[in-house]
Design a protein around this motif. Sequence first.
Motif, PDB file in Angstrom:
ATOM      1  N   GLU A 159      14.156   5.766   5.503  1.00  0.00           N
ATOM      2  CA  GLU A 159      12.993   6.650   5.564  1.00  0.00           C
ATOM      3  C   GLU A 159      12.344   6.794   4.189  1.00  0.00           C
ATOM      4  N   LYS A 160      13.181   6.848   3.141  1.00  0.00           N
ATOM      5  CA  LYS A 160      12.690   6.909   1.762  1.00  0.00           C
ATOM      6  C   LYS A 160      12.943   5.566   1.093  1.00  0.00           C
ATOM      7  N   PHE A 161      11.950   5.047   0.412  1.00  0.00           N
ATOM      8  CA  PHE A 161      12.066   3.738  -0.231  1.00  0.00           C
ATOM      9  C   PHE A 161      11.178   3.712  -1.472  1.00  0.00           C
ATOM     10  N   THR A 162      11.445   2.768  -2.345  1.00  0.00           N
ATOM     11  CA  THR A 162      10.621   2.598  -3.541  1.00  0.00           C
ATOM     12  C   THR A 162       9.649   1.445  -3.321  1.00  0.00           C
ATOM     13  N   GLU A 197       8.719  13.464  -5.046  1.00  0.00           N
ATOM     14  CA  GLU A 197       9.095  13.830  -6.411  1.00  0.00           C
ATOM     15  C   GLU A 197      10.399  13.166  -6.833  1.00  0.00           C
ATOM     16  N   GLU A 198      11.194  12.790  -5.861  1.00  0.00           N
ATOM     17  CA  GLU A 198      12.512  12.213  -6.121  1.00  0.00           C
ATOM     18  C   GLU A 198      12.410  10.773  -6.607  1.00  0.00           C
ATOM     19  N   LYS A 199      13.336  10.393  -7.486  1.00  0.00           N
ATOM     20  CA  LYS A 199      13.362   9.033  -8.011  1.00  0.00           C
ATOM     21  C   LYS A 199      14.682   8.338  -7.709  1.00  0.00           C
ATOM     22  N   ASP A 200      14.599   7.013  -7.604  1.00  0.00           N
ATOM     23  CA  ASP A 200      15.785   6.171  -7.518  1.00  0.00           C
ATOM     24  C   ASP A 200      16.070   5.637  -8.919  1.00  0.00           C
ATOM     25  N   LYS A 201      17.188   6.031  -9.501  1.00  0.00           N
ATOM     26  CA  LYS A 201      17.518   5.608 -10.857  1.00  0.00           C
ATOM     27  C   LYS A 201      18.694   4.635 -10.893  1.00  0.00           C
ATOM     28  N   ALA A 208      12.407   4.771 -10.226  1.00  0.00           N
ATOM     29  CA  ALA A 208      11.213   4.485  -9.424  1.00  0.00           C
ATOM     30  C   ALA A 208      11.066   5.574  -8.374  1.00  0.00           C
ATOM     31  N   PHE A 209       9.861   6.083  -8.223  1.00  0.00           N
ATOM     32  CA  PHE A 209       9.622   7.150  -7.249  1.00  0.00           C
ATOM     33  C   PHE A 209       9.859   6.649  -5.827  1.00  0.00           C
ATOM     34  N   TYR A 210      10.386   7.549  -5.009  1.00  0.00           N
ATOM     35  CA  TYR A 210      10.522   7.265  -3.586  1.00  0.00           C
ATOM     36  C   TYR A 210       9.201   7.542  -2.877  1.00  0.00           C
ATOM     37  N   TYR A 211       8.995   6.794  -1.788  1.00  0.00           N
ATOM     38  CA  TYR A 211       7.822   6.975  -0.938  1.00  0.00           C
ATOM     39  C   TYR A 211       8.279   7.064   0.512  1.00  0.00           C
ATOM     40  N   MET A 212       7.401   7.576   1.366  1.00  0.00           N
ATOM     41  CA  MET A 212       7.618   7.601   2.806  1.00  0.00           C
ATOM     42  C   MET A 212       6.361   7.095   3.503  1.00  0.00           C
TER      43      MET A 212
END
Length: 230
Positions: A159-162, A197-201, A208-212
């Motif tokens: 559901e959340k991806f970069t 607002e959340e990032k994948d680090k 990298a920011f997450y998107y939906m």
Amino acid sequence: MSAAFYQNEVKFYVSVDCIILGFNNNELNVLVYKRTFEPMKGQWSLMGGFVKSGESLNEAASRVLTDCTGIDNVFMEQVGAYGDVTRDLGERVISIAYYALVNMSDFNDDLLEEYNAKWTRLTELPELIFDHTQMVQDTMTRLRRIAATRPVGFNLLPEKFTLPQLQNLYEAIYQMPLDKRNFRKKLNSMDILEKLEEKDKASSKRGAFYYMFNKEKYDKLLQDGFYFSL
């Protein structure tokens, strides 16, 4: 309608075969299993089964997909019909192929052992029984065409991806690199992603920011004459 009308006609078996695709480590994967029965026992096969009495083709494919993945409401579409007279060594079987796109993180891994199955990279697909390799090839031809005009690729992602994950997915579908600037320019022009607002680090300190994917916005845009183009 009375069966007597067709009593002199030859009867055939009808089956569904499912090309189940997942995305992991920047590569497309296909779910295959090793047959435990004849003909061609011990050979690699797509997931499938016979159409039951009172069951439509779509219902049969949905049943197979749910049984084999543990996921309800899997995205699926029909690829085509395969009816070569000698395609199945057991009986005359006409098969209707469907492809399905699943998020592998939702997959029930216990089913792999139950079905003697495994995920295999599309680029390392083993030799498959009957015409199953052709089914996979036809699926990829169809998927590449559809992915360019419909947002079906999001079914393969969490559901959340970069944005890098999304680009890696489309590069795996098309089996070619995509220009980063042009890819993101097209995405931004469609305005169908919601930035979080959340990032994948995991891959860098900066992250990298997450998107939906905003399906409601996409459906509204469709009503206004918008079309997906990537």
